[in-house]
Scaffold this active site. Structure first.
Site, PDB file in Angstrom:
ATOM      1  N   GLU A 174       0.815  -1.223   0.000  1.00 47.10           N
ATOM      2  CA  GLU A 174       0.000   0.000   0.000  1.00 47.10           C
ATOM      3  C   GLU A 174       0.846   1.270   0.000  1.00 47.10           C
ATOM      4  O   GLU A 174       1.246   1.750   1.055  1.00 47.10           O
ATOM      5  CB  GLU A 174      -0.935   0.009   1.222  1.00 47.10           C
ATOM      6  CG  GLU A 174      -1.798   1.265   1.291  1.00 47.10           C
ATOM      7  CD  GLU A 174      -2.756   1.310   2.481  1.00 47.10           C
ATOM      8  OE1 GLU A 174      -2.668   0.448   3.367  1.00 47.10           O
ATOM      9  OE2 GLU A 174      -3.581   2.226   2.523  1.00 47.10           O
ATOM     10  N   LYS A 216      -2.506  -2.006  -3.154  1.00 50.23           N
ATOM     11  CA  LYS A 216      -3.560  -1.168  -2.545  1.00 50.23           C
ATOM     12  C   LYS A 216      -3.198   0.301  -2.724  1.00 50.23           C
ATOM     13  O   LYS A 216      -2.499   0.876  -1.888  1.00 50.23           O
ATOM     14  CB  LYS A 216      -3.715  -1.525  -1.064  1.00 50.23           C
ATOM     15  CG  LYS A 216      -4.724  -0.635  -0.331  1.00 50.23           C
ATOM     16  CD  LYS A 216      -5.152  -1.219   0.994  1.00 50.23           C
ATOM     17  CE  LYS A 216      -6.040  -0.257   1.753  1.00 50.23           C
ATOM     18  NZ  LYS A 216      -6.689  -0.842   2.920  1.00 50.23           N
TER      19      LYS A 216
HETATM   20  P1  13P Z   1      -9.408   4.167   4.157  1.00 50.13           P
HETATM   21  O1  13P Z   1     -10.256   3.417   3.153  1.00 50.13           O
HETATM   22  O2  13P Z   1     -10.212   4.795   5.258  1.00 50.13           O
HETATM   23  O3  13P Z   1      -8.438   5.093   3.494  1.00 50.13           O
HETATM   24  O4  13P Z   1      -8.556   3.067   4.913  1.00 50.13           O
HETATM   25  C1  13P Z   1      -7.955   2.067   4.186  1.00 50.13           C
HETATM   26  C2  13P Z   1      -6.665   1.696   4.798  1.00 50.13           C
HETATM   27  O5  13P Z   1      -6.461   0.559   5.132  1.00 50.13           O
HETATM   28  C3  13P Z   1      -5.642   2.731   4.969  1.00 50.13           C
HETATM   29  O6  13P Z   1      -4.420   2.152   5.308  1.00 50.13           O
END
Ligand code: 13P
Length: 334
Positions: A174, A216
């Site tokens: 991510e 992600k």
């Molecule tokens: P949000 O969808 O609230 O951005 O959170 C997703 C997430 O896991 C952020 O690390």
């Protein structure tokens, strides 16, 4: 189960991931906004509400948990990972330990937690986790992001992903380019492209199996204070253009974060990317706030509100699932 099988289950059509892995500090902020004290027990009650929502397994394939939650039990004494598995939902775990300044006094951040990660991954596997998440944060602003910030975060993400795969755990990679700021969507496009290019270069160097991980990312959106209108169709176009230039086809799934988009926006943007279109990768969601906002507000810390909060959560998950299939319409919000 192989990494590839887990990835495929996580991106089953019509299903996606619930991010319920807010750190103790973040969940305290969210509870504060609804006037609920954040204790181990209130956090447990809230998460139990989410996971025991009847029918949620129709829309949710996996849940990202925080360390504390992975070790908790329901009121009836069922360990949380066991509860999820009994519904066919795969338990996941946030394994990064948050961010620290890139260099002292810098506004840029790198993510910590590589030390001893192999040992933690082995323990989490034993507790039932089959996938993991690591979030890197990229800020857009004056002179930011720096090349150093992008490269360091990319290298750390790749090292994390390699350690996960060595431990038979699917890494969710991510790199989040934050929405906060005055920047335009064009700047978000450029930065996201640069970040993804660096991430895939680093993953290649670490020989990370692309079919055994999930990406992600943020979507390409205008900064919160840019003054630019937020248009789902434009977001979808720019995001897809950016990914076509950077994300290899071997990546099986892209699961978006919501990053501050409202519940409705996060349905509209995802739907605009999936409606009537085929892509090289499965496109899905790994939403936190865009799945939980109304449910959490409805709950407000009160036991008597649990049925209504679960209803709100199920309804939102159903709409996000519709968006994943390109079948979401604004009328469904009524
Ligand atoms: P949000 O969808 O609230 O951005 O959170 C997703 C997430 O896991 C952020 O690390």
């Amino acid at each position: 189960m192989s990494l590839n099988t887990i990835v495929r289950q996580l991106v089953t059509p019509g299903k996606g991931i619930l991010a319920a892995d807010e750190s103790t500090r973040t969940i305290a902020k969210r509870f504060d906004a609804i006037g609920v004290p954040s204790t181990e027990e209130t956090r447990r009650q809230y998460r139990e509400l989410l996971f025991t929502t009847p029918g949620i397994e129709q829309y949710i394939s996996g849940v990202i948990l925080y360390d504390e939650t992975l070790r908790q039990q329901t009121e009836n004494g069922i360990p949380v990972p066991e509860l999820l598995e009994s519904k066919g939902i795969i338990p996941g775990i946030k394994v990064d330990l948050g961010t620290k300044p890139l260099i002292p006094s810098s506004l840029e951040q790198i993510t910590e937690g590589l030390e001893g990660l192999d040992t933690r991954i082995a323990e989490y596997y034993g507790l039932g986790a089959r996938f993991a998440k690591w979030r890197a944060v990229i800020t857009i602003g004056d002179g930011m992001p720096s090349d150093e910030c992008i490269k360091k975060n990319a290298d750390i993400l790749a090292t994390y992903a390699r350690i996960c795969q060595n431990g038979d755990v699917v890494p969710i990679v991510e790199p989040e380019v934050l929405m906060d700021g005055k920047h335009s969507s064009a700047t978000c496009f450029d930065v996201t492209k640069e970040v993804l290019a660096a991430v895939f270069l680093a993953l290649k160097k670490e020989a990370v199996q692309l079919g055994g991980m999930l990406l992600k990312p943020n979507m390409v959106v205008p900064g919160t204070h840019s003054g630019e209108p937020f248009m789902a169709e434009t977001v979808a176009h720019m995001t897809l253009d950016c990914f076509r230039e950077t994300v290899p086809q071997e990546v099986l799934g892209i699961v978006f974060l919501s990053g501050g988009q409202s519940e409705k926006q996060a349905c509209e943007t995802l739907n605009a990317m999936t409606h009537g279109q085929q892509h090289a990768w499965a496109l899905s969601f790994s939403y936190g706030r865009a799945l939980q906002a109304t449910a959490m507000k409805t709950w407000a810390g009160k036991k008597e509100n649990i049925p209504l909060a679960q209803e709100a959560f199920l309804q939102r998950a159903k709409l996000v699932s519709a968006a994943q299939k390109g079948e979401y319409t604004k009328e469904m919000e009524k």
